[in-house]
Design a protein around this motif. Structure first.
Motif, PDB file in Angstrom:
ATOM      1  N   GLU A 278       0.831  -1.208   0.000  1.00 47.19           N
ATOM      2  CA  GLU A 278       0.000   0.000   0.000  1.00 47.19           C
ATOM      3  C   GLU A 278       0.863   1.254   0.000  1.00 47.19           C
ATOM      4  O   GLU A 278       0.554   2.230  -0.689  1.00 47.19           O
ATOM      5  CB  GLU A 278      -0.945  -0.014   1.202  1.00 47.19           C
ATOM      6  CG  GLU A 278      -2.072  -1.014   1.065  1.00 47.19           C
ATOM      7  CD  GLU A 278      -2.853  -0.830  -0.230  1.00 47.19           C
ATOM      8  OE1 GLU A 278      -3.199   0.327  -0.563  1.00 47.19           O
ATOM      9  OE2 GLU A 278      -3.101  -1.821  -0.919  1.00 47.19           O
TER      10      GLU A 278
ATOM     11  N   ARG B 263       2.326   1.716  -3.463  1.00 41.27           N
ATOM     12  CA  ARG B 263       1.380   2.214  -4.460  1.00 41.27           C
ATOM     13  C   ARG B 263       1.185   3.719  -4.353  1.00 41.27           C
ATOM     14  O   ARG B 263       0.678   4.347  -5.277  1.00 41.27           O
ATOM     15  CB  ARG B 263       0.038   1.489  -4.324  1.00 41.27           C
ATOM     16  CG  ARG B 263       0.121   0.019  -4.658  1.00 41.27           C
ATOM     17  CD  ARG B 263      -1.221  -0.671  -4.590  1.00 41.27           C
ATOM     18  NE  ARG B 263      -2.111  -0.223  -5.646  1.00 41.27           N
ATOM     19  CZ  ARG B 263      -3.284  -0.793  -5.915  1.00 41.27           C
ATOM     20  NH1 ARG B 263      -3.686  -1.824  -5.208  1.00 41.27           N
ATOM     21  NH2 ARG B 263      -4.041  -0.334  -6.875  1.00 41.27           N
ATOM     22  N   ARG B 264       1.583   4.315  -3.218  1.00 49.87           N
ATOM     23  CA  ARG B 264       1.480   5.766  -3.083  1.00 49.87           C
ATOM     24  C   ARG B 264       2.662   6.499  -3.712  1.00 49.87           C
ATOM     25  O   ARG B 264       2.633   7.713  -3.826  1.00 49.87           O
ATOM     26  CB  ARG B 264       1.377   6.141  -1.594  1.00 49.87           C
ATOM     27  CG  ARG B 264       0.094   5.698  -0.927  1.00 49.87           C
ATOM     28  CD  ARG B 264      -0.114   6.445   0.381  1.00 49.87           C
ATOM     29  NE  ARG B 264       0.942   6.160   1.345  1.00 49.87           N
ATOM     30  CZ  ARG B 264       0.885   5.193   2.248  1.00 49.87           C
ATOM     31  NH1 ARG B 264      -0.176   4.394   2.285  1.00 49.87           N
ATOM     32  NH2 ARG B 264       1.867   5.002   3.103  1.00 49.87           N
TER      33      ARG B 264
END
Length: 431
Positions: free
Chosen positions: A61, A64-65
Motif C-alpha cells: 500500500e 502504491r502511493r
C-alpha cells in the motif's frame, strides 16, 4: 513456474516473458483495458514464505502511493493463492548498467539529467514512507536520457532467511551501505549511499569499490574510501558526503535535488520524450533492449495496446491542452463534412428524377452552409485548412450527386439512402 504466452493471471493476459531474477519471473502483459503492464510472478520458494509475503503485503500500500515521473508505479498486487504477483507500469528502456557497459560513462548534460532524476525518484520513494533497499545500476532504466527507478520496496523480502537461502542475492556488493554489511538496520540513509554509488558508476564507468568476490568488495565498502577519480567536480563533493560511513552524516533524499541544483551546470533543452520508462524488476541487463525481438509472431506486435500512464501530463514533448482540443475539433469537422456530404449527395441523387427541385434545393443548402462555415473560419483567422475542407466537401457532394444520378436508378438510390439512415440511427442509439 513459467507461464505460457496467452495465459491469464487474475485480470491480466500474459503476452511474453521478459526475464527472471531472485524473486520471480517477469512477463509483459495486458490489463483489462488493453494497456501494457509488467507482471512479476513470485518464485515458488518466495510464495511459500508466509513471513516474506506478510512483509511485502505491509509495504504494498505504501509502494502504491509512490508517484513521480522517475519511478515505476506499482499498479496492482495479489499476494494470495498459488501464484502471487505484482503488476507494475511498463515502458521499454535500457538499464543504466547496460548503457554504461556498452556506451561508456555518462557525461555532461546527460549526467546532470541522470543525477536530478535519481534524486527526484529517491525523494518520492522516501516521501511515501518506502525504502528502496537495492538501488543500483541494474535497477535504473534509461529512456530518452531520463532515469526511472524500478523495484522499490520489493527487497523487503530479503529479510527472510528462507528466501535468501533459496538463491536470492542479498543486494549488490559495492552498492549496499556499510551499515547493512555490518548487520545494521536498513534506513533511508542506505538509499542515499546507493544513490551516490550508482552515480559514481555512471560517471566513471567503474564500480566505486572495485570488483571481485563479494566479501572483498564488502570489506572495501566498510574500510576504504570509494574510487571517485573521474567524477566531475560539481558532483564529487556531494557523492563523498553521501558515501560517508556514518548514516546520520549523509544528506536526506529531500535535500539532494536542491544540492544538485546549486552545484550542477545548466542543462540544455532536452529532446522531447516519447515515454517515461519502466522495466520489470530484477530483469537481466540485455532483456529490456531485446524484449521487442523476443515477442513471438502473433504476440504483442499483432495487438493494439496502449501504454499505461499516470493521470498527469509529463514529458517535454506533450502537446498543450489547447492544441489537443484544436486537433480534435479539426478531426470532428472533417468527419462531419465528409459524412454530411455523402448523405446529401445520396439524398439529392435519389430525388433527382421524381423531385428535381428538391434535389437542387438540398445541394444549394449544403453548399451554402459550407461556404458560410468556411467564410467564418477565414475571417476569424482560424486555420485556412478549414475553408479548404468546406469547399472540397461542397464540390465533392455535387460531383458525387452527378455520378450517382447517372449510374443508378431512383429506386436503387432510395433503398441505399434508407439503409444509410437506418445504420446511422442504430449507431446513435447504441452509443
Amino acid at each position: 513456474m513459467g507461464a505460457p504466452d496467452g495465459d491469464r493471471l487474475g485480470p491480466y493476459r500474459l503476452l511474453s516473458p521478459l526475464g527472471a531474477g531472485g524473486f520471480g519471473e517477469v512477463h509483459l502483459a495486458l490489463d483489462p483495458e488493453g494497456r501494457t503492464v509488467a507482471i512479476k510472478i513470485l518464485h515458488p520458494h518466495v510464495a511459500a514464505d508466509e513471513g516474506a509475503l506478510t512483509r511485502l503485503a505491509r509495504e504494498v500500500e505504501a509502494m502504491r502511493r509512490v508517484q513521480g515521473p522517475h519511478v515505476a508505479e506499482i499498479l496492482d498486487a495479489s499476494l494470495t493463492g498459488g501464484r502471487p504477483y505484482l503488476a507494475t507500469r511498463y515502458v521499454q528502456g535500457r538499464p543504466l548498467a547496460a548503457v554504461v557497459s556498452g556506451d561508456g560513462p555518462i557525461r555532461g548534460d546527460e549526467l546532470v539529467r541522470l543525477a536530478r532524476g535519481l534524486a527526484e525518484a529517491l525523494s518520492a520513494v522516501h516521501a511515501a514512507g518506502v525504502i528502496h533497499r537495492d538501488l543500483k545500476p541494474g535497477n535504473v532504466i534509461l529512456t530518452d536520457g531520463e532515469p526511472v527507478v524500478i523495484d522499490f520496496g520489493i527487497a523487503c523480502m530479503l529479510d527472510s532467511a528462507s528466501v535468501t537461502t533459496s538463491g536470492a542475492v542479498l543486494g549488490t556488493p559495492g552498492y549496499l551501505a556499510p551499515e547493512i554489511l555490518e548487520g545494521g538496520e536498513t534506513g533511508p540513509e542506505a538509499d542515499v549511499f546507493s544513490f551516490a554509488a550508482t552515480l559514481a558508476y555512471a560517471a566513471t564507468g567503474r564500480h566505486p569499490y572495485g570488483t571481485g568476490p563479494a566479501a572483498a568488495v564488502g570489506y572495501r565498502v566498510v574500510h576504504h574510501e570509494p574510487d571517485l577519480d573521474g567524477v566531475p567536480p560539481w558532483l564529487e563533493s556531494l557523492l563523498r558526503e553521501c558515501m560517508v560511513r556514518d548514516p546520520a552524516a549523509r544528506p536526506p533524499a529531500s535535500m539532494l535535488l536542491a544540492r544538485l541544483g546549486a552545484a550542477a551546470p545548466v542543462v540544455r533543452a532536452a529532446a522531447p520524450q516519447s515515454h517515461p520508462a519502466f522495466a520489470a524488476a530484477e530483469i537481466r541487463e540485455p532483456v529490456q533492449e531485446t524484449a521487442a525481438r523476443r515477442v513471438p509472431r502473433g504476440g504483442v506486435h499483432s495487438l493494439t495496446t496502449r501504454e499505461w500512464r499516470p493521470g498527469r501530463g509529463r514529458g517535454t514533448g506533450a502537446a498543450a491542452p489547447d492544441e489537443v482540443r484544436a486537433r480534435r475539433r479539426a478531426v470532428v469537422h472533417r468527419r462531419w463534412v465528409v459524412g454530411t456530404g455523402l448523405l446529401v449527395a445520396l439524398a439529392a441523387a435519389a430525388a433527382r428524377s421524381p423531385l428535381p427541385e428538391a434535389s437542387l434545393l438540398l445541394l444549394t443548402i449544403y453548399g451554402s452552409v459550407m461556404l458560410v462555415d468556411g467564410g467564418v473560419a477565414l475571417f476569424a483567422r482560424q486555420n485556412r485548412s478549414r475553408l479548404a475542407v468546406d469547399l472540397a466537401g461542397a464540390g465533392g457532394s455535387i460531383a458525387l450527386w452527378a455520378v450517382l444520378g447517372a449510374l443508378f436508378s431512383p429506386l436503387t438510390l432510395g433503398l441505399a439512402l434508407g439503409t444509410v439512415v437506418f445504420v446511422l440511427v442504430v449507431l446513435l442509439l447504441s452509443s
